[in-house]
Design a protein around this motif. Structure first.
Motif, PDB file in Angstrom:
ATOM      1  N   ARG A   1       0.826  -1.207   0.000  1.00  0.00           N
ATOM      2  CA  ARG A   1       0.000   0.000   0.000  1.00  0.00           C
ATOM      3  C   ARG A   1       0.864   1.263   0.000  1.00  0.00           C
ATOM      4  N   PRO A   2       0.269   2.421  -0.350  1.00  0.00           N
ATOM      5  CA  PRO A   2       1.047   3.665  -0.394  1.00  0.00           C
ATOM      6  C   PRO A   2       1.786   3.970   0.904  1.00  0.00           C
ATOM      7  N   GLU A   3       1.194   3.596   2.051  1.00  0.00           N
ATOM      8  CA  GLU A   3       1.847   3.911   3.320  1.00  0.00           C
ATOM      9  C   GLU A   3       3.129   3.118   3.546  1.00  0.00           C
ATOM     10  N   HIS A   4       3.351   2.065   2.759  1.00  0.00           N
ATOM     11  CA  HIS A   4       4.595   1.303   2.901  1.00  0.00           C
ATOM     12  C   HIS A   4       5.788   2.025   2.263  1.00  0.00           C
ATOM     13  N   TYR A   5       5.529   2.864   1.275  1.00  0.00           N
ATOM     14  CA  TYR A   5       6.630   3.468   0.527  1.00  0.00           C
ATOM     15  C   TYR A   5       7.489   4.423   1.353  1.00  0.00           C
ATOM     16  N   PRO A   6       6.902   5.287   2.207  1.00  0.00           N
ATOM     17  CA  PRO A   6       7.773   6.126   3.042  1.00  0.00           C
ATOM     18  C   PRO A   6       8.659   5.313   3.980  1.00  0.00           C
TER      19      PRO A   6
ATOM     20  N   ALA B   1      14.690  12.605  -3.914  1.00  0.00           N
ATOM     21  CA  ALA B   1      13.770  13.010  -4.977  1.00  0.00           C
ATOM     22  C   ALA B   1      13.549  11.874  -5.970  1.00  0.00           C
ATOM     23  N   ALA B   2      14.613  11.134  -6.289  1.00  0.00           N
ATOM     24  CA  ALA B   2      14.500  10.025  -7.234  1.00  0.00           C
ATOM     25  C   ALA B   2      13.621   8.917  -6.665  1.00  0.00           C
ATOM     26  N   TYR B   3      13.805   8.621  -5.379  1.00  0.00           N
ATOM     27  CA  TYR B   3      12.949   7.604  -4.760  1.00  0.00           C
ATOM     28  C   TYR B   3      11.491   8.064  -4.763  1.00  0.00           C
ATOM     29  N   GLY B   4      11.258   9.344  -4.485  1.00  0.00           N
ATOM     30  CA  GLY B   4       9.889   9.853  -4.505  1.00  0.00           C
ATOM     31  C   GLY B   4       9.255   9.716  -5.883  1.00  0.00           C
ATOM     32  N   GLN B   5      10.051   9.964  -6.912  1.00  0.00           N
ATOM     33  CA  GLN B   5       9.546   9.805  -8.278  1.00  0.00           C
ATOM     34  C   GLN B   5       9.166   8.357  -8.550  1.00  0.00           C
ATOM     35  N   LEU B   6      10.039   7.431  -8.173  1.00  0.00           N
ATOM     36  CA  LEU B   6       9.755   6.012  -8.393  1.00  0.00           C
ATOM     37  C   LEU B   6       8.544   5.569  -7.578  1.00  0.00           C
ATOM     38  N   ALA B   7       8.449   6.020  -6.331  1.00  0.00           N
ATOM     39  CA  ALA B   7       7.306   5.655  -5.498  1.00  0.00           C
ATOM     40  C   ALA B   7       6.001   6.130  -6.125  1.00  0.00           C
ATOM     41  N   ASP B   8       5.996   7.338  -6.662  1.00  0.00           N
ATOM     42  CA  ASP B   8       4.788   7.859  -7.311  1.00  0.00           C
ATOM     43  C   ASP B   8       4.393   6.983  -8.503  1.00  0.00           C
ATOM     44  N   ILE B   9       5.382   6.548  -9.287  1.00  0.00           N
ATOM     45  CA  ILE B   9       5.098   5.686 -10.438  1.00  0.00           C
ATOM     46  C   ILE B   9       4.482   4.367  -9.975  1.00  0.00           C
ATOM     47  N   MET B  10       5.093   3.769  -8.957  1.00  0.00           N
ATOM     48  CA  MET B  10       4.628   2.470  -8.474  1.00  0.00           C
ATOM     49  C   MET B  10       3.242   2.575  -7.834  1.00  0.00           C
ATOM     50  N   ILE B  11       3.051   3.581  -7.015  1.00  0.00           N
ATOM     51  CA  ILE B  11       1.761   3.752  -6.333  1.00  0.00           C
ATOM     52  C   ILE B  11       0.644   3.954  -7.351  1.00  0.00           C
ATOM     53  N   GLY B  12       0.906   4.735  -8.384  1.00  0.00           N
ATOM     54  CA  GLY B  12      -0.101   4.954  -9.408  1.00  0.00           C
ATOM     55  C   GLY B  12      -0.447   3.679 -10.161  1.00  0.00           C
ATOM     56  N   ALA B  13       0.583   2.913 -10.528  1.00  0.00           N
ATOM     57  CA  ALA B  13       0.347   1.660 -11.250  1.00  0.00           C
ATOM     58  C   ALA B  13      -0.389   0.657 -10.372  1.00  0.00           C
ATOM     59  N   GLU B  14      -0.030   0.597  -9.099  1.00  0.00           N
ATOM     60  CA  GLU B  14      -0.697  -0.349  -8.203  1.00  0.00           C
ATOM     61  C   GLU B  14      -2.144   0.054  -7.939  1.00  0.00           C
ATOM     62  N   ALA B  15      -2.409   1.356  -7.880  1.00  0.00           N
ATOM     63  CA  ALA B  15      -3.790   1.815  -7.696  1.00  0.00           C
ATOM     64  C   ALA B  15      -4.661   1.356  -8.855  1.00  0.00           C
ATOM     65  N   ARG B  16      -4.121   1.393 -10.065  1.00  0.00           N
ATOM     66  CA  ARG B  16      -4.897   0.927 -11.227  1.00  0.00           C
ATOM     67  C   ARG B  16      -5.148  -0.574 -11.141  1.00  0.00           C
TER      68      ARG B  16
END
Length: 401
Positions: free
Chosen positions: A93-98, A126-141
């Motif tokens: 879930r998104p809360e795992h990424y931080p 910043a790079a990790y945040g970018q990757l997390a955003d990509i993953m979270i978005g794909a997983e939400a779909r």
């Protein structure tokens, strides 16, 4: 999603040689650090892979690849797809990424110390945040299109022994509702509590039949373990402790290694050992849909004692003129019959098999141990098969390129 600056990209790429030299040390420390602060996450991560070191090595390769391609993320598309399907199957879930980000960046600082300055660490954040955003978005779909989210109780309606190593489990929703549909080639995560480890452990198992609305079938190999590989905790629990009537908890079907059902091309299904399971699902689906596509079912295993679904395949070939088989046994037993149980002795060799009578413009699906899949992919490339027609499945820590 924020965009990295030119300076941030340059700083991340400059760390590539360091990651090549120290990546696994960093990722080993990362897991120890994260589990010390969040022991509940041991229920999510495969602890056998932690013990063997394969998971830290895989993460190190992933971090290295991300850094090396930070300015061209498009090349990571297939890897991101595979990882996000796995994450969705594990209910990440998104809360795992931080949590992961905090301890991964902390591990980099702990291991490298003064070798990385603050601007470089800011770039990596910043790079990790970018990757997390990509993953979270794909997983939400994926979650939005899933039959359910999280782990849901199923009852074992039936258990059948398929070979000396493989057993099938027919899983029906415990609430009596119909079983969901899925794409042939997808898998489930099954979660069991492992006393020896003191945590729940999820494992992925391919669905091994066509969708039917009644049950979801998985076929599990007992991982007995070898000198260099521990025995499989969950596979042994399933074989020894799960019978008809047992409740198991499973996630919704996931996975992007799926049959291209809209195509009309011939299909060649290539499997080694328990890699046969998604191929059974693909072939069963084509049969259920009365597809006229030509199918060649190529399978390799040691001998008849470990050859799962042997009779089913023989019956299928006999009943369907558009289905052919090529079965390889590496260590033939005295009771194995050529032409009945198997067709060829020795290891599978696609170069020889297809050079004698190839299948033009076919789609090739490959599943089995990583070295097996790599060998088959190399053979197909040598035969000038377009890479877009070669599809492989990888569950664990390996990659096929």
């Amino acid at each position: 999603m924020s965009t990295l600056t030119t300076d941030q990209i340059a700083r991340v790429k400059a760390t590539v040689p360091v990651l090549a030299a120290h990546g696994t040390t960093i990722t080993r420390h990362f897991y120890k650090r994260m589990f010390a602060h969040h022991p509940e996450l041991k229920n999510v991560f495969n602890q056998t892979h932690q013990i063997s070191g394969s998971q830290p090595e895989t993460l190190a390769r992933a971090v290295y690849t991300y850094a090396a391609n930070i300015d061209n993320l498009g090349v990571l598309g297939s890897a991101v797809s595979r990882i996000t399907h796995k994450h969705a199957s594990l209910n990440i879930r998104p809360e795992h990424y931080p949590i992961v980000g905090r301890h991964l960046l902390g591990a980099i600082v702990d291991v490298l110390g003064d070798a990385v300055d603050k601007p470089t660490m800011d770039a990596w954040e910043a790079a990790y945040g970018q990757l997390a955003d990509i993953m979270i978005g794909a997983e939400a779909r994926l979650y939005s299109g899933a039959a359910w989210t999280g782990f849901r109780p199923f009852v074992v309606a039936r258990k059948e022994i398929e070979s000396d190593e493989i057993a099938s489990f027919y899983l029906a929703p415990a609430d009596g509702s119909p079983a969901c549909s899925f794409e042939p080639g997808q898998y489930l995560s099954v979660k069991r509590f492992v006393d020896e480890l003191g945590v729940d452990q999820p494992r992925q198992y391919s669905l091994s039949d066509a969708p039917n609305g009644h049950w979801l079938r998985i076929s599990v190999k007992r991982e007995a373990g070898r000198e260099d590989t521990p025995a499989g905790h969950v596979s042994n629990l399933l074989h020894d402790g799960v019978e008809a009537g047992t409740i198991v908890h499973v996630s919704a079907p996931m996975g992007d290694f799926t049959l291209k059902r809209a195509r009309t091309t011939p299909v060649v299904l290539v499997s080694g050992g328990v890699g046969v399971t998604p191929m059974i699902s693909m072939l069963s689906t084509l049969l259920a849909e009365r597809s006229p596509r030509r199918v060649t079912f190529v399978h390799a295993c040691r001998n008849g004692r470990v050859h799962a679904f042997r009779q089913w395949l023989n019956d299928t070939v006999a009943a369907h003129p558009n289905v052919a088989r090529a079965v390889f046994y590496e260590a033939i037993d005295a009771t194995d019959r050529q032409g009945v149980d198997y067709d060829f002795e020795g290891r599978l060799d696609l170069t020889k098999l297809l050079a004698q009578g190839g299948v033009p413009d076919a789609d090739y699906y490959i599943c089995g141990p990583v070295p097996f899949m790599q060998a088959q992919r190399d053979a197909l490339v040598a035969l000038s098969v377009d890479a877009g027609r070669i599809h492989t499945e990888v569950f664990g820590s390996g990659t096929v390129e």
